[in-house]
Enzyme design. Structure first.
Site, PDB file in Angstrom:
ATOM      1  N   ASP A  17       0.856  -1.188   0.000  1.00  0.00           N
ATOM      2  CA  ASP A  17       0.000   0.000   0.000  1.00  0.00           C
ATOM      3  C   ASP A  17       0.895   1.241   0.000  1.00  0.00           C
ATOM      4  OD1 ASP A  17      -3.250   0.210   0.835  1.00  0.00           O
ATOM      5  OD2 ASP A  17      -2.099   2.067   1.043  1.00  0.00           O
ATOM      6  N   ASP A  41       4.351   3.418  -4.440  1.00  0.00           N
ATOM      7  CA  ASP A  41       3.341   4.036  -5.295  1.00  0.00           C
ATOM      8  C   ASP A  41       3.302   3.191  -6.567  1.00  0.00           C
ATOM      9  OD1 ASP A  41       1.849   5.456  -7.088  1.00  0.00           O
ATOM     10  OD2 ASP A  41       2.830   7.377  -6.722  1.00  0.00           O
ATOM     11  N   VAL A  42       2.205   2.459  -6.774  1.00  0.00           N
ATOM     12  CA  VAL A  42       2.183   1.499  -7.881  1.00  0.00           C
ATOM     13  C   VAL A  42       2.193   2.168  -9.255  1.00  0.00           C
ATOM     14  CG1 VAL A  42       1.053  -0.341  -6.554  1.00  0.00           C
ATOM     15  CG2 VAL A  42      -0.353   1.285  -7.877  1.00  0.00           C
ATOM     16  N   SER A  73     -14.578  -2.537 -12.187  1.00  0.00           N
ATOM     17  CA  SER A  73     -15.772  -1.849 -11.687  1.00  0.00           C
ATOM     18  C   SER A  73     -16.919  -2.067 -12.670  1.00  0.00           C
ATOM     19  CB  SER A  73     -15.508  -0.345 -11.576  1.00  0.00           C
ATOM     20  OG  SER A  73     -16.719   0.354 -11.336  1.00  0.00           O
ATOM     21  N   TYR A 131     -12.012   6.728 -15.960  1.00  0.00           N
ATOM     22  CA  TYR A 131     -12.005   5.578 -15.046  1.00  0.00           C
ATOM     23  C   TYR A 131     -12.731   4.392 -15.689  1.00  0.00           C
ATOM     24  CZ  TYR A 131     -13.507   3.065 -10.709  1.00  0.00           C
ATOM     25  OH  TYR A 131     -13.770   2.141  -9.728  1.00  0.00           O
ATOM     26  N   LYS A 152     -11.115   0.783 -16.524  1.00  0.00           N
ATOM     27  CA  LYS A 152     -11.638  -0.465 -15.934  1.00  0.00           C
ATOM     28  C   LYS A 152     -12.091  -1.429 -17.031  1.00  0.00           C
ATOM     29  CE  LYS A 152     -11.308   0.409 -11.423  1.00  0.00           C
ATOM     30  NZ  LYS A 152     -10.298  -0.286 -10.608  1.00  0.00           N
TER      31      LYS A 152
HETATM   32  N1  LIG Z   1     -15.809   1.412  -3.347  1.00  0.00           N
HETATM   33  C1  LIG Z   1     -16.587   1.270  -4.398  1.00  0.00           C
HETATM   34  O1  LIG Z   1     -17.800   1.550  -4.373  1.00  0.00           O
HETATM   35  C2  LIG Z   1     -16.014   0.707  -5.685  1.00  0.00           C
HETATM   36  C3  LIG Z   1     -16.906   0.373  -6.720  1.00  0.00           C
HETATM   37  C4  LIG Z   1     -16.398  -0.202  -7.880  1.00  0.00           C
HETATM   38  C5  LIG Z   1     -15.041  -0.460  -8.001  1.00  0.00           C
HETATM   39  N2  LIG Z   1     -14.188  -0.105  -6.985  1.00  0.00           N
HETATM   40  C6  LIG Z   1     -12.772  -0.439  -7.148  1.00  0.00           C
HETATM   41  O2  LIG Z   1     -12.407  -1.290  -6.092  1.00  0.00           O
HETATM   42  C7  LIG Z   1     -11.040  -1.102  -5.741  1.00  0.00           C
HETATM   43  C8  LIG Z   1     -10.881  -0.871  -4.254  1.00  0.00           C
HETATM   44  O3  LIG Z   1     -11.675   0.216  -3.851  1.00  0.00           O
HETATM   45  P1  LIG Z   1     -11.739   0.659  -2.329  1.00  0.00           P
HETATM   46  O4  LIG Z   1     -12.929   1.561  -2.216  1.00  0.00           O
HETATM   47  O5  LIG Z   1     -11.618  -0.545  -1.432  1.00  0.00           O
HETATM   48  O6  LIG Z   1     -10.413   1.545  -2.260  1.00  0.00           O
HETATM   49  P2  LIG Z   1      -9.765   2.300  -1.014  1.00  0.00           P
HETATM   50  O7  LIG Z   1      -9.406   3.653  -1.512  1.00  0.00           O
HETATM   51  O8  LIG Z   1     -10.630   2.194   0.207  1.00  0.00           O
HETATM   52  O9  LIG Z   1      -8.444   1.463  -0.756  1.00  0.00           O
HETATM   53  C9  LIG Z   1      -7.426   1.430  -1.700  1.00  0.00           C
HETATM   54  C10 LIG Z   1      -6.066   1.320  -1.032  1.00  0.00           C
HETATM   55  O10 LIG Z   1      -5.110   1.502  -2.091  1.00  0.00           O
HETATM   56  C11 LIG Z   1      -4.087   2.391  -1.643  1.00  0.00           C
HETATM   57  N3  LIG Z   1      -3.562   3.142  -2.791  1.00  0.00           N
HETATM   58  C12 LIG Z   1      -4.187   4.128  -3.481  1.00  0.00           C
HETATM   59  N4  LIG Z   1      -3.385   4.585  -4.462  1.00  0.00           N
HETATM   60  C13 LIG Z   1      -2.227   3.873  -4.380  1.00  0.00           C
HETATM   61  C14 LIG Z   1      -1.017   3.882  -5.115  1.00  0.00           C
HETATM   62  N5  LIG Z   1      -0.823   4.723  -6.144  1.00  0.00           N
HETATM   63  N6  LIG Z   1      -0.042   3.007  -4.778  1.00  0.00           N
HETATM   64  C15 LIG Z   1      -0.219   2.147  -3.748  1.00  0.00           C
HETATM   65  N7  LIG Z   1      -1.343   2.090  -3.008  1.00  0.00           N
HETATM   66  C16 LIG Z   1      -2.331   2.950  -3.324  1.00  0.00           C
HETATM   67  C17 LIG Z   1      -4.753   3.315  -0.639  1.00  0.00           C
HETATM   68  O11 LIG Z   1      -3.776   3.838   0.271  1.00  0.00           O
HETATM   69  C18 LIG Z   1      -5.790   2.406   0.012  1.00  0.00           C
HETATM   70  O12 LIG Z   1      -5.297   1.817   1.214  1.00  0.00           O
HETATM   71  C19 LIG Z   1     -10.554   0.044  -6.627  1.00  0.00           C
HETATM   72  O13 LIG Z   1      -9.915  -0.502  -7.757  1.00  0.00           O
HETATM   73  C20 LIG Z   1     -11.834   0.750  -7.041  1.00  0.00           C
HETATM   74  O14 LIG Z   1     -11.701   1.403  -8.292  1.00  0.00           O
HETATM   75  C21 LIG Z   1     -14.654   0.485  -5.842  1.00  0.00           C
END
Ligand SMILES: NC(=O)c1ccc[n+]([C@@H]2O[C@H](COP(=O)([O-])OP(=O)(O)OC[C@H]3O[C@@H](n4cnc5c(N)ncnc54)[C@H](O)[C@@H]3O)[C@@H](O)[C@H]2O)c1
Length: 274
Positions: free
Chosen positions: A40, A66-67, A146, A159, A163
């Site tokens: 992370d 940072d990925v 997504s 986005y 996706k």
């Molecule tokens: N939450 C939703 O409603 C939703 C819906 C559809 C899809 N998604 C997808 O699901 C996935 C997870 O979503 P979430 O809401 O659990 O995310 P979140 O933001 O709660 O958690 C993501 C984690 O990734 C880390 N992160 C962010 N950018 C980073 C980077 N550049 N390098 C390393 N780490 C990084 C953050 O620190 C965080 O801990 C994402 O791909 C998001 O697009 C989410």
């Protein structure tokens, strides 16, 4: 523990394991006996989740990168294998949307969303696949996309396009790498409650859920279970697929469908002759 999932003792890399769906996925894998490397941007989060996993009796390490920095990401995968041993599977969960109409969208916004949703998965999956081929070892990878990549993504089209790209990319990876015993699949979440996307007040939730067949938002565990299915021996003959985990959102398409809404009445187009 009965190892029905075949994950006990294997090693899994979770990109974005620090919170939300990544945290739930890490916890589930650890509870199934899998060892985890939690990656992370936020090292404190990764450390906390890794400590929780260790409390479940598995080996767990935390890493920060940072990925979107391809070179650093590749180096981190090497560091993980040097520290924790060879990786058997990867859940790639990081992603985020920039909000902009298409008329206002800049190429910077476009690139940002492609880097943090699509490009980094290509980099990580390629690096892991090269390592698996080198060891002649099978593996499994899961990308989190997504429903916005399946239907439209108005005002966050960069986005949605990224996706959608993930869903196609997993197919090409699945086909090219099948001879190495490497399976690659995708999970497409609907609206999921996470720290970044918390629940709103009850009325607003009820209104926005009125057209959703299952009438509730999803939770990180809903996604973790789908990810674990793809990573595990429960899906040995499944590759190149996307599974929408969305409470029926993509199945519904509300036009042409009438739904009863909470509190009485219906929403949507009435059936012909009704
Ligand atoms: N939450 C939703 O409603 C939703 C819906 C559809 C899809 N998604 C997808 O699901 C996935 C997870 O979503 P979430 O809401 O659990 O995310 P979140 O933001 O709660 O958690 C993501 C984690 O990734 C880390 N992160 C962010 N950018 C980073 C980077 N550049 N390098 C390393 N780490 C990084 C953050 O620190 C965080 O801990 C994402 O791909 C998001 O697009 C989410």
């Amino acid at each position: 523990m009965l190892d029905m999932f075949g994950m006990a003792g294997s090693r899994y890399l979770i990109l974005g394991g620090g919170q939300g769906m990544g945290e739930a996925t890490t916890r589930l894998i650890a509870s199934l006996g899998g060892n985890v490397a939690v990656v992370d941007l936020d090292l404190d989060r990764a450390n906390r989740v890794a400590a929780d996993a260790r409390a479940l009796g598995v080996c767990a390490h935390a890493f920060s990168v940072d990925v979107t920095d391809a070179e650093a990401l590749v180096a981190t995968i090497g560091e993980i294998e040097d520290t924790a041993g060879p990786i058997d599977g990867m859940a790639s969960i990081i992603g985020m949307a920039a909000w902009s109409s298409l008329l206002d969208m800049t190429t910077d916004i476009w690139d940002l969303d492609h880097n943090r949703n699509l490009r980094y998965f290509f980099v990580a999956a390629q690096e892991l696949a090269r390592r698996l081929y080198q060891r002649n070892a099978p593996g499994s990878m899961v990308a989190v996309a997504s429903v916005d990549g399946i239907r439209s993504a108005p005002n966050h089209a960069s986005y949605g396009a990224a996706k959608a790209g993930l869903m196609n990319l997993v197919k090409s990876m699945a086909v090219e790498w099948a001879d190495g015993g490497i399976r690659v699949n995708c999970v497409a979440p609907g609206g999921i409650v996470t720290p970044r996307v918390p629940l709103t007040d009850a009325d607003a939730e009820a209104r926005s859920m009125a057209l959703l067949p299952m009438r509730r938002r999803g939770f990180p565990d809903d996604i973790a279970k789908a990810v674990a299915y793809f990573l595990s021996d429960m899906s040995p003959y499944v590759t190149g697929q996307t599974l929408a985990v969305d409470g029926g959102y993509t199945a519904a398409g509300f036009l042409g469908r009438t739904l009863r809404v909470p509190g009485g009445g219906t929403l949507g187009m009435p059936k012909e002759g009704a």
